[in-house]
Structure formats: structure tokens, C-alpha cells
Design an enzyme around this catalytic site. Sequence first.
Site, PDB file in Angstrom:
ATOM      1  CD  GLN A 162      -7.305   9.445 -10.104  1.00  0.00           C
ATOM      2  OE1 GLN A 162      -6.374   8.668 -10.070  1.00  0.00           O
ATOM      3  NE2 GLN A 162      -8.168   9.477 -11.094  1.00  0.00           N
ATOM      4  N   GLY A 163      -8.238  13.465 -10.406  1.00  0.00           N
ATOM      5  CA  GLY A 163      -9.605  13.958 -10.454  1.00  0.00           C
ATOM      6  C   GLY A 163     -10.459  12.993 -11.255  1.00  0.00           C
ATOM      7  CG  ASP A 222     -14.087  24.520 -12.452  1.00  0.00           C
ATOM      8  OD1 ASP A 222     -14.898  24.740 -11.544  1.00  0.00           O
ATOM      9  OD2 ASP A 222     -13.273  23.578 -12.419  1.00  0.00           O
ATOM     10  CB  VAL A 274      -2.351  16.622 -12.163  1.00  0.00           C
ATOM     11  CG1 VAL A 274      -1.199  17.593 -12.089  1.00  0.00           C
ATOM     12  CG2 VAL A 274      -3.528  17.254 -12.890  1.00  0.00           C
ATOM     13  CD  GLU A 289     -13.592  15.018 -17.753  1.00  0.00           C
ATOM     14  OE1 GLU A 289     -12.834  15.162 -18.721  1.00  0.00           O
ATOM     15  OE2 GLU A 289     -14.676  14.424 -17.815  1.00  0.00           O
TER      16      GLU A 289
END
Lengths: 268, 198
Positions: free
Chosen positions: A29-30, A167, A35, A32
Site C-alpha cells: 500500500q502506498g 523515481d 498493489v 498513490e
Amino acid sequence: MQTSSFASKLNMASPLSHTLLQSSSLVAQGAEARVYKSSLTIGGPPFLLKHRFNKQYRHPSLDASLTRSRVAGEARALLKCLRSGVNVPGVRFVDASEGILGIEWIDGLSVRRLLPGGTEDEEDLDGESIHDPQAKLSAHGISVGNLMSLIGIELAKMHAADIIHGDLTTSNMMLRHLTKFQVPVGSSDSLQLVLIDFGLSYHSALVEDKAVDLYVLERAFASTHPESEPLFASVLQAYADRLGKEWSGVKRRLDDVRLRGRKRSMVG
Amino acid sequence: METYTFNAYPDHLNTAHVALFHNLKNAAALRAQIRAAATSPDEADRDAVNFAFVEPRLITSRLHLQTAIAQASLAAAQGNLRTKTVHSEILWALNPTNNITEALRRYGNSDTSTTLLVVRVGGMDVPAETVLKQMNEVAIGDVQPLDTLEALTDWSSVKKYHKLNNEVAIKTARDVNHEHQIVDNIVVTSVAMKSVVS
């Protein structure tokens, strides 16, 4: 019965994507996106599903258009990389209106976890071997120097195609162990360095953008891995060898960027 | 024939049946039948050819075809079809450009086809045997395992249609197997992201 199930589906934002996510397992989990590991057909090969969820803090119509263009942008960057021979996961599923991007599942570990210092503050608290990256690397049959070369080569291929990752960190690189089935006949290399997460990538031929891309990675090395200077130096060496004559320009600009930082001064 | 069940798709779109025909005997007649059905007042005529007829020589792998089916069914589920039916949408998804006529001409069946992929997208309510029987009524030939698909792929046409001949990835391939892997991955990627291209 027919009508009631239809009605309940209408109430949901998107029944298909909703159930697809429910049938998947969360991997990470991020800020944005989340996943998941999922699969398209029952019993089919797994793929990675990246869901850019709704952002409550944005106006809904702005959110929808940003999400859509970011999914599209990431997919396009991956296709460009594939066509240019850069190792990246292929795209498997796209539902841009729901912010869903499905990509090829890569079996392997992130470079971050393979290098000293990379496993700290993560959940790897079990067992000695996990804390010894050297052991993990030799288990993969690769030396630190070779791993750094693989990184430099992949970055050079990407920049030669005028794609800027945006990134670069050691978390966004994976060492993939190809199965016997995937290794081409007559080839001995079963390890592949794969670049992932093109969510912030863009197209640019500018030396400035390539230098900043490398600088971001240099800082990531320095902040994640102790004694990273020789490591990053060997990344640059492989990058330079692969890139060829374009390198001198990038090198000069990288030296400038190191002095001033990632942002260009807007004064004078 | 193989049957795929798509996770999470609505009931009327979650199943796809795919059969690969070798030694197709009625290529020209089948095309004439499809043309006639399009203007026929009788619904039964259209039902009889309610399949996607796909050129197997342009399909690089099972995943390639499955990805096209998944994207076509997704468009159907969301009411975003760009062609008239989910079956024509499969051909549209396979073709790299936005031209529907070109998609049907290249990826559909032709008068000279000797091999053919027949696809039916629908629900689980129709048994596989019934679908296979319906397929055998329109396509006259031998149904063979999908594993024979690989041997049929015309890699040079695939590369031409996807404009891959001058790409670095193709030029730097180590050998022919490696090149096929790369082409397959690029082609599957193109199909999956068709809805966001350009």
C-alpha cells in the site's frame, strides 16, 4: 431475482473492477496506489495489479482525469521501454477509468533487499540469513559488482531511448530469476535486472533530465545503503560504457547537479 | 476447445470458449454466410455466426488472445464498445491501429484461410459441448489443441503490423526464440493498453 442483482450492481461504482480487487490479495500500500496479486482467468498466470484509488482530497473530476492520464502514461512508458529493449514488466490489463493497471508478475527480490542496509525497518526480522545480504546475493549467484553493472546497463538503455524514470531507487529495481522455461536456448544468464514503477516517468532527450535521474538514484543509494560510494561508482561505470558518446555530456551535467541539487536555481 | 473463466467479469461475459481449426474446408462459404447474416432479417442467421473468427497466424500466444478477449469484454461490460459486438471488439483490440475495417481484414478470417480460431464470449449457462457443436456447424475442419497455435504464428507479419522491425529490442535479440518472447510481450502489452493508446 434477475432484477435485484442487477440493481445492486448499479449501486456500485464499477462492479467489474470492484470484484476484481476483492478476488486479489493485497501486496503493498502506498500513498498513490495499492498493489495486488491477481489473475485474469481462473487458474491463469498471476499478474500484478496496481490500483490508483480515489483521492478524497481532490475534486472528483480532476481526480478522474489525473488518474486516467497517469495510468495511460505509465502503460505507454512501459511499452516504449519494451520496444527499446529495456527490461520492464509487460502490461497485461488496463482499466484507466477505474485507475487499474495490470502488469506482468516479476518473481524476485528488489535490489534494496539484496544490498546491505536495505532490509532495515522492514518486516524481515526472522533469522540471521536475511540480515546478511551477501548470503542472499551469492544464493542468486551474482556478485555486488555484477549487480551494479546490470543496473548501469539497464539505465543506459532506458536513457538512450529518451525515457526518464523519475523515481529511481533501489526499491524500484528487481533482480528476476528466470525459470528454465524462460531462459533462451544456449544462453547462460538466468538473472535479469528489471526496472519497475514508471508512475513518474516521462519522455525527454535533455541531458539535464538524465543527469537528475542519476542524481536521484545516487541520493537513494546514499540514504539507504551504507558505504554506497563504490557501489554507485560501478553503476556509473557500466552506464558510461553502455551509453557511449552521450556520456560526457551527462557526466558534466551530473557534476553540476551534485553541486546545486535536484532543482535548478531560478535566480539569475 | 479450451474454456476460460474470467475472474470478476459480469455473468453474461465471464466465459470464453476458444477452438482452433486446422484444415478449414469452407473459408469462402463461411465469409459469405457472415456477410449474409449481417443483413438477414432472421435473428437465427446472426446467432449461427455469433463468434469471433480470428486469423491464427497473427496470434503469438494464448495470453495474446486472452488479453484481447479480456479487454473486449471489459469494454462490453462498461458500455464502451467501439465496434458493434464484443466479438468484433476482439478483432479491434488485436489490431494496433484504430481502423475497424483494417482490423477485420487483417485479424478476421479470409476467403483463403486454412486455419481459424473461433471464439465465443458469453456466460457459463451455455455448456461447452453446446458451443463446440455450434462452432462445428459453421466451421468445417479439424479441431486441434491450442498448443498447435505456436507453430502457425507468422512472426514476420506480426512484426510488420506492429512496426517492430526497426526497434532496438528486436535488433538486439540473442536468437530467434528470444526474439519471439520479446515480440509476444510487446504484442500482448499493445493489446492490453489499446484503450489508452494515443
